[in-house]
Design a protein around this motif. Structure first.
Motif, short mmCIF file in Angstrom:
data_model
loop_
_atom_site.label_atom_id
_atom_site.label_comp_id
_atom_site.label_asym_id
_atom_site.label_seq_id
_atom_site.Cartn_x
_atom_site.Cartn_y
_atom_site.Cartn_z
N ALA A 1 0.85 -1.20 0.00
CA ALA A 1 0.00 0.00 0.00
C ALA A 1 0.88 1.24 0.00
CB ALA A 1 -0.91 -0.01 1.22
N LEU B 1 -11.00 -0.81 1.10
CA LEU B 1 -10.75 0.59 1.42
C LEU B 1 -10.08 0.68 2.79
CD1 LEU B 1 -11.35 3.67 0.77
CD2 LEU B 1 -13.37 3.38 2.21
N CYS B 2 -9.03 1.48 2.87
CA CYS B 2 -8.38 1.79 4.14
C CYS B 2 -8.38 3.30 4.30
CB CYS B 2 -6.95 1.25 4.15
SG CYS B 2 -6.09 1.57 5.71
N SER C 1 -7.45 8.26 2.19
CA SER C 1 -7.82 6.85 2.05
C SER C 1 -7.16 6.27 0.81
CB SER C 1 -9.34 6.68 1.96
OG SER C 1 -9.84 7.13 0.71
N VAL C 2 -7.03 4.96 0.79
CA VAL C 2 -6.53 4.24 -0.37
C VAL C 2 -7.46 3.07 -0.66
CG1 VAL C 2 -4.11 4.91 -0.16
CG2 VAL C 2 -4.93 2.91 1.08
N GLU C 3 -7.59 2.74 -1.95
CA GLU C 3 -8.45 1.65 -2.40
C GLU C 3 -7.60 0.58 -3.08
OE1 GLU C 3 -11.65 2.95 -4.95
OE2 GLU C 3 -11.64 4.92 -4.02
N TYR C 4 -8.02 -0.69 -2.92
CA TYR C 4 -7.35 -1.82 -3.58
C TYR C 4 -8.39 -2.58 -4.38
CZ TYR C 4 -4.42 -5.93 -4.26
OH TYR C 4 -3.70 -6.96 -4.81
N ASN C 5 -8.11 -2.85 -5.66
CA ASN C 5 -9.08 -3.50 -6.54
C ASN C 5 -8.76 -4.96 -6.83
OD1 ASN C 5 -6.94 -3.45 -8.33
ND2 ASN C 5 -7.88 -1.98 -9.72
N SER D 1 -4.14 -3.55 -7.77
CA SER D 1 -3.35 -2.34 -7.55
C SER D 1 -4.07 -1.37 -6.60
CB SER D 1 -3.08 -1.63 -8.88
OG SER D 1 -4.30 -1.23 -9.47
N TRP D 2 -3.28 -0.43 -6.05
CA TRP D 2 -3.78 0.58 -5.13
C TRP D 2 -3.97 1.90 -5.85
CZ3 TRP D 2 -4.97 -0.58 -0.15
CH2 TRP D 2 -4.45 -1.76 0.37
N THR D 3 -5.01 2.65 -5.45
CA THR D 3 -5.21 4.01 -5.94
C THR D 3 -5.62 4.89 -4.75
OG1 THR D 3 -7.53 3.55 -6.46
CG2 THR D 3 -5.93 3.31 -8.26
N GLU E 1 -16.35 -1.65 0.09
CA GLU E 1 -15.61 -0.47 -0.40
C GLU E 1 -16.48 0.58 -1.07
OE1 GLU E 1 -14.07 2.03 -3.29
OE2 GLU E 1 -14.79 0.10 -3.95
#
Length: 191
Positions: free
Chosen positions: A12, A29-30, A47-51, A54-56, A74
């Motif tokens: 992350a 989602l974190c 916040s960061v998202e993971y699909n 990959s992270w965005t 999420e």
């Protein structure tokens, strides 16, 4: 984790501790927490998202905080409570994510940090937390429109783990009552 072993995923972005997470392996989602090192006192609103690959970067919480609780999935996650700067005083702020940004929800009845949560966006509970001692044993549920006080835990504690499918069944585990505990409690309701 695939049921038998753990495997590595992409790291992350950034350094983050004491945040909250919600979602599934491919829609995660974190949010919130604190950054560092060395002291990890800079509370975050990011916040960061993971699909699943990959992270965005995700949307920002309106209130930077650590030790908050996350629940749901999420694209509709809820982040509740937490410790706000500059002290570790708890907040009752609750926000919902829509896949790109956070919006305000009704506040928790009890402001606190170090709480845990279980369930979905419209059928969930939050429990425990607080700066204590004594620590909170309070439980609240959210039905999509309001927080409602529910039966309390047998033992108040903070920094605990929690899991459960919805507002009718959950588990509260471990945490601290002033010292670390292995205590586990089950929450259940029936019609």
């Amino acid at each position: 984790y695939n049921g038998t072993s753990w495997s590595s995923l992409p790291a992350a972005p950034g350094n983050r501790v004491r945040g909250a997470a919600a979602g599934t392996q491919t829609a995660f989602l974190c949010a919130g927490g604190a950054s560092g090192p060395p002291t990890f006192t800079n509370r975050l609103s990011t916040s960061v998202e993971y699909n699943g690959s990959s992270w965005t970067a995700g949307g920002a919480l309106s209130t930077a905080r650590a030790y908050l609780a996350g629940l749901g999935t999420e694209p509709a996650a809820i982040m509740a409570g937490g410790a706000v700067p500059p002290s570790y005083s708890g907040t009752n702020v609750t926000e919902q994510y829509d896949g790109s940004s956070f919006s305000s929800l009704p506040n928790l009845n009890t402001a606190r940090h170090g709480l845990s949560a279980a369930g979905t966006t419209t059928s969930n509970i939050v429990f425990g937390g607080g700066a204590g001692p004594p620590y909170e044993n309070k439980t609240e549920s959210y039905d999509g429109s309001a927080w409602t006080v529910q039966p309390t835990m047998g033992t108040g504690r903070t920094y605990l783990g929690g899991a459960g499918a919805d507002s009718t069944a959950a588990v509260a585990m471990a945490g601290t009552t002033g010292s670390a505990t292995a205590l586990v409690e089950e929450y259940n309701t029936s019609v």
